[in-house]
Design an enzyme around this catalytic site. Sequence first.
Site, PDB file in Angstrom:
ATOM      1  N   ARG A   1       3.850  -6.385   3.110  1.00 20.16           N
ATOM      2  CA  ARG A   1       3.441  -4.972   3.141  1.00 20.16           C
ATOM      3  C   ARG A   1       4.374  -4.124   2.260  1.00 20.16           C
ATOM      4  O   ARG A   1       3.978  -3.647   1.200  1.00 20.16           O
ATOM      5  CB  ARG A   1       3.439  -4.469   4.598  1.00 20.16           C
ATOM      6  CG  ARG A   1       2.761  -3.118   4.778  1.00 20.16           C
ATOM      7  CD  ARG A   1       3.622  -1.916   4.417  1.00 20.16           C
ATOM      8  NE  ARG A   1       4.884  -1.846   5.157  1.00 20.16           N
ATOM      9  CZ  ARG A   1       5.815  -0.952   4.896  1.00 20.16           C
ATOM     10  NH1 ARG A   1       5.655  -0.067   3.928  1.00 20.16           N
ATOM     11  NH2 ARG A   1       6.964  -0.950   5.572  1.00 20.16           N
ATOM     12  N   ASP A   2       5.627  -3.986   2.669  1.00 22.65           N
ATOM     13  CA  ASP A   2       6.518  -3.078   1.947  1.00 22.65           C
ATOM     14  C   ASP A   2       6.740  -3.570   0.521  1.00 22.65           C
ATOM     15  O   ASP A   2       6.829  -2.781  -0.423  1.00 22.65           O
ATOM     16  CB  ASP A   2       7.864  -2.993   2.693  1.00 22.65           C
ATOM     17  CG  ASP A   2       8.588  -1.689   2.434  1.00 22.65           C
ATOM     18  OD1 ASP A   2       8.272  -1.018   1.440  1.00 22.65           O
ATOM     19  OD2 ASP A   2       9.489  -1.337   3.218  1.00 22.65           O
TER      20      ASP A   2
ATOM     21  N   HIS B   1      16.112  -1.128   8.730  1.00 21.77           N
ATOM     22  CA  HIS B   1      15.138  -1.354   7.644  1.00 21.77           C
ATOM     23  C   HIS B   1      15.784  -0.785   6.380  1.00 21.77           C
ATOM     24  O   HIS B   1      15.565   0.359   6.009  1.00 21.77           O
ATOM     25  CB  HIS B   1      13.841  -0.623   7.996  1.00 21.77           C
ATOM     26  CG  HIS B   1      12.755  -0.738   6.970  1.00 21.77           C
ATOM     27  ND1 HIS B   1      11.665  -1.570   7.094  1.00 21.77           N
ATOM     28  CD2 HIS B   1      12.577  -0.108   5.789  1.00 21.77           C
ATOM     29  CE1 HIS B   1      10.870  -1.433   6.056  1.00 21.77           C
ATOM     30  NE2 HIS B   1      11.401  -0.554   5.237  1.00 21.77           N
TER      31      HIS B   1
ATOM     32  N   CYS C   1       9.078   1.764  -2.493  1.00 23.28           N
ATOM     33  CA  CYS C   1       8.192   2.701  -1.806  1.00 23.28           C
ATOM     34  C   CYS C   1       7.525   3.547  -2.864  1.00 23.28           C
ATOM     35  O   CYS C   1       8.213   4.130  -3.706  1.00 23.28           O
ATOM     36  CB  CYS C   1       8.963   3.587  -0.832  1.00 23.28           C
ATOM     37  SG  CYS C   1       7.881   4.815  -0.052  1.00 23.28           S
TER      38      CYS C   1
ATOM     39  N   ASN D   1      13.345  -4.107  -0.287  1.00 29.43           N
ATOM     40  CA  ASN D   1      14.118  -4.270   0.948  1.00 29.43           C
ATOM     41  C   ASN D   1      15.187  -5.324   0.698  1.00 29.43           C
ATOM     42  O   ASN D   1      15.063  -6.129  -0.213  1.00 29.43           O
ATOM     43  CB  ASN D   1      13.216  -4.800   2.069  1.00 29.43           C
ATOM     44  CG  ASN D   1      12.153  -3.807   2.475  1.00 29.43           C
ATOM     45  OD1 ASN D   1      11.110  -3.740   1.856  1.00 29.43           O
ATOM     46  ND2 ASN D   1      12.424  -3.036   3.489  1.00 29.43           N
TER      47      ASN D   1
HETATM   48  P1  HMG Z   1      -4.888  12.942   3.290  1.00 30.92           P
HETATM   49  O1  HMG Z   1      -5.464  12.994   1.928  1.00 30.92           O
HETATM   50  O2  HMG Z   1      -4.095  14.115   3.786  1.00 30.92           O
HETATM   51  O3  HMG Z   1      -6.001  12.539   4.387  1.00 30.92           O
HETATM   52  O4  HMG Z   1      -3.968  11.647   3.367  1.00 30.92           O
HETATM   53  P2  HMG Z   1      -7.220  13.299   4.991  1.00 30.92           P
HETATM   54  O5  HMG Z   1      -7.169  13.089   6.474  1.00 30.92           O
HETATM   55  O6  HMG Z   1      -7.321  14.711   4.450  1.00 30.92           O
HETATM   56  O7  HMG Z   1      -8.452  12.434   4.403  1.00 30.92           O
HETATM   57  C1  HMG Z   1      -8.746  12.421   3.013  1.00 30.92           C
HETATM   58  C2  HMG Z   1      -9.557  11.179   2.708  1.00 30.92           C
HETATM   59  O8  HMG Z   1      -8.796  10.006   3.004  1.00 30.92           O
HETATM   60  C3  HMG Z   1     -10.838  11.064   3.524  1.00 30.92           C
HETATM   61  O9  HMG Z   1     -11.773  10.378   2.690  1.00 30.92           O
HETATM   62  C4  HMG Z   1     -10.453  10.141   4.641  1.00 30.92           C
HETATM   63  O10 HMG Z   1     -11.546   9.427   5.168  1.00 30.92           O
HETATM   64  C5  HMG Z   1      -9.499   9.184   3.944  1.00 30.92           C
HETATM   65  P3  HMG Z   1     -12.857  11.190   1.807  1.00 30.92           P
HETATM   66  O11 HMG Z   1     -13.611  12.031   2.811  1.00 30.92           O
HETATM   67  O12 HMG Z   1     -12.085  12.025   0.827  1.00 30.92           O
HETATM   68  O13 HMG Z   1     -13.648  10.083   1.183  1.00 30.92           O
HETATM   69  N1  HMG Z   1      -8.515   8.607   4.889  1.00 30.92           N
HETATM   70  C6  HMG Z   1      -8.357   7.294   5.061  1.00 30.92           C
HETATM   71  N2  HMG Z   1      -8.934   6.222   4.486  1.00 30.92           N
HETATM   72  C7  HMG Z   1      -8.511   5.010   4.922  1.00 30.92           C
HETATM   73  N3  HMG Z   1      -7.556   4.830   5.867  1.00 30.92           N
HETATM   74  C8  HMG Z   1      -6.961   5.876   6.447  1.00 30.92           C
HETATM   75  C9  HMG Z   1      -7.358   7.166   6.045  1.00 30.92           C
HETATM   76  N4  HMG Z   1      -6.968   8.404   6.425  1.00 30.92           N
HETATM   77  C10 HMG Z   1      -7.679   9.265   5.696  1.00 30.92           C
HETATM   78  N5  HMG Z   1      -6.015   5.691   7.371  1.00 30.92           N
HETATM   79  C11 HMG Z   1      -2.902   9.860   4.567  1.00 30.92           C
HETATM   80  C12 HMG Z   1      -3.244  11.327   4.545  1.00 30.92           C
HETATM   81  C13 HMG Z   1      -1.924   9.629   5.696  1.00 30.92           C
HETATM   82  C14 HMG Z   1      -4.168   9.046   4.812  1.00 30.92           C
HETATM   83  C15 HMG Z   1      -2.306   9.487   3.179  1.00 30.92           C
HETATM   84  O14 HMG Z   1      -1.255  10.356   2.918  1.00 30.92           O
HETATM   85  C16 HMG Z   1      -1.804   8.081   3.153  1.00 30.92           C
HETATM   86  O15 HMG Z   1      -2.580   7.125   3.180  1.00 30.92           O
HETATM   87  N6  HMG Z   1      -0.465   7.880   3.076  1.00 30.92           N
HETATM   88  C17 HMG Z   1       0.132   6.573   3.162  1.00 30.92           C
HETATM   89  C18 HMG Z   1       1.275   6.459   2.229  1.00 30.92           C
HETATM   90  C19 HMG Z   1       1.898   5.101   2.366  1.00 30.92           C
HETATM   91  O16 HMG Z   1       1.260   4.112   2.691  1.00 30.92           O
HETATM   92  N7  HMG Z   1       3.217   5.035   2.084  1.00 30.92           N
HETATM   93  C20 HMG Z   1       3.945   3.817   2.121  1.00 30.92           C
HETATM   94  C21 HMG Z   1       4.179   3.305   3.519  1.00 30.92           C
HETATM   95  S1  HMG Z   1       5.542   4.117   4.337  1.00 30.92           S
HETATM   96  C22 HMG Z   1       6.941   3.294   3.752  1.00 30.92           C
HETATM   97  O17 HMG Z   1       6.864   2.502   2.847  1.00 30.92           O
HETATM   98  C23 HMG Z   1       8.257   3.552   4.451  1.00 30.92           C
HETATM   99  C24 HMG Z   1       8.669   2.406   5.382  1.00 30.92           C
HETATM  100  O18 HMG Z   1       8.741   1.167   4.667  1.00 30.92           O
HETATM  101  C25 HMG Z   1      10.030   2.711   6.017  1.00 30.92           C
HETATM  102  C26 HMG Z   1      11.105   3.084   4.987  1.00 30.92           C
HETATM  103  O19 HMG Z   1      11.395   2.286   4.074  1.00 30.92           O
HETATM  104  O20 HMG Z   1      11.657   4.170   5.154  1.00 30.92           O
HETATM  105  C27 HMG Z   1       7.643   2.225   6.525  1.00 30.92           C
HETATM  106 MG    MG Z   2      10.410   0.471   3.531  1.00 36.87          MG
END
Ligand code: HMG
Ligand code: MG
Length: 301
Positions: free
Chosen positions: A15-16, A207, A240, A249
């Site tokens: 994933r990450d 993490h 990220c 990581n």
């Molecule tokens: P948004 O644009 O604000 O969402 O995104 P929305 O609720 O306004 O919806 C807009 C559109 O997205 C809609 O579709 C929804 O259906 C769709 P449209 O009507 O335009 O066709 N939608 C989705 N589709 C599929 N799955 C969903 C979903 N939700 C809405 N779950 C949102 C908000 C949270 C979805 C967006 O910002 C997002 O996907 N962000 C994820 C970013 C991400 O994955 N980042 C990396 C992971 S975190 C990380 O790596 C850190 C970690 O490793 C720890 C560390 O290292 O610190 C965990």
């Molecule tokens: Mg991470």
Amino acid sequence: MSFAPHVRIVEVGPRDGLQNEKTIVPVDVKVALIEALADAGLTSIEVGSFVSPKWVPQMADSAEVLARIRNRAGVRYTVLTPNLEGFDRALACNVQEVALFASASQSFSQRNINCSIEDSLARFVPIMDKARHHKVRVRGYVSCVLGCPYEGEVPAVAVARVASRLFEMGCYEISLGDTIGIGTPTKARSLIERVAADVPMDRLALHFHDTYGQALANIYACLELGVSVIDSAVAGLGGCPYAAGASGNVATEDVVYMLEGMGVKTGIDLSLLGLAGQVISRHLQRMPASKVSRALMARGL
Ligand code: HMG
Ligand code: MG
């Protein structure tokens, strides 16, 4: 000093790691990687995320990945879910565990999930209710625990606040993310001491990304406090997409080598793990970032 006798490794490479690749890794390759990691003895593997495919296209095939991996007794597969829409998609795949992710920094929260910290925590409440109803385990992440790419220093008290909110909500474990790998050992240790005042030490996970090459030293400093869960990515895959310059990581091979060398059990077979990392690195056309893996390869292992 009180090292835990056994450390659970949470493998986050599929994933990450793969969420940050420029090219989309085919499902076949992802499934083979996850199977190889389970063969090596990993019992907690993060296999994908149900986020917006527009935001992170690399994870758009997570449902297919889940459908294709083999269920194994004692192995947990986790996926990230940022909102109820993501949770429902995960539930439709019969997941047994999801991870929620919040940030200790307001700017990172906005860039990563397009809402404030408070709004993200409010979004998690109905997910927790539904998860409880369907007996899905929930893990919680806090990002930017040792610094933020947009705001710089992040106070430990801000991290503790988000961590304890996630814990009180029902997350069984809180993983503390040094998203940009900027921490150093004394800072990491003080952070854990502060957070452990609010969340029990045995419910905390580290993490740490390795951007500045400090992750292993930071982990060691926290192990001395009794931390017993470490997230890592095979071959040091990762980064990220919302933290420019963040590298992978800490490599699972390096963590396992260090722990086993210190007499701390992980249950992982280092040579099988090294092979899993070499295969995915070959697919990505680069050498594993893990020093241990490179040393094993140099010896023909
Ligand atoms: P948004 O644009 O604000 O969402 O995104 P929305 O609720 O306004 O919806 C807009 C559109 O997205 C809609 O579709 C929804 O259906 C769709 P449209 O009507 O335009 O066709 N939608 C989705 N589709 C599929 N799955 C969903 C979903 N939700 C809405 N779950 C949102 C908000 C949270 C979805 C967006 O910002 C997002 O996907 N962000 C994820 C970013 C991400 O994955 N980042 C990396 C992971 S975190 C990380 O790596 C850190 C970690 O490793 C720890 C560390 O290292 O610190 C965990
Ligand atoms: Mg991470």
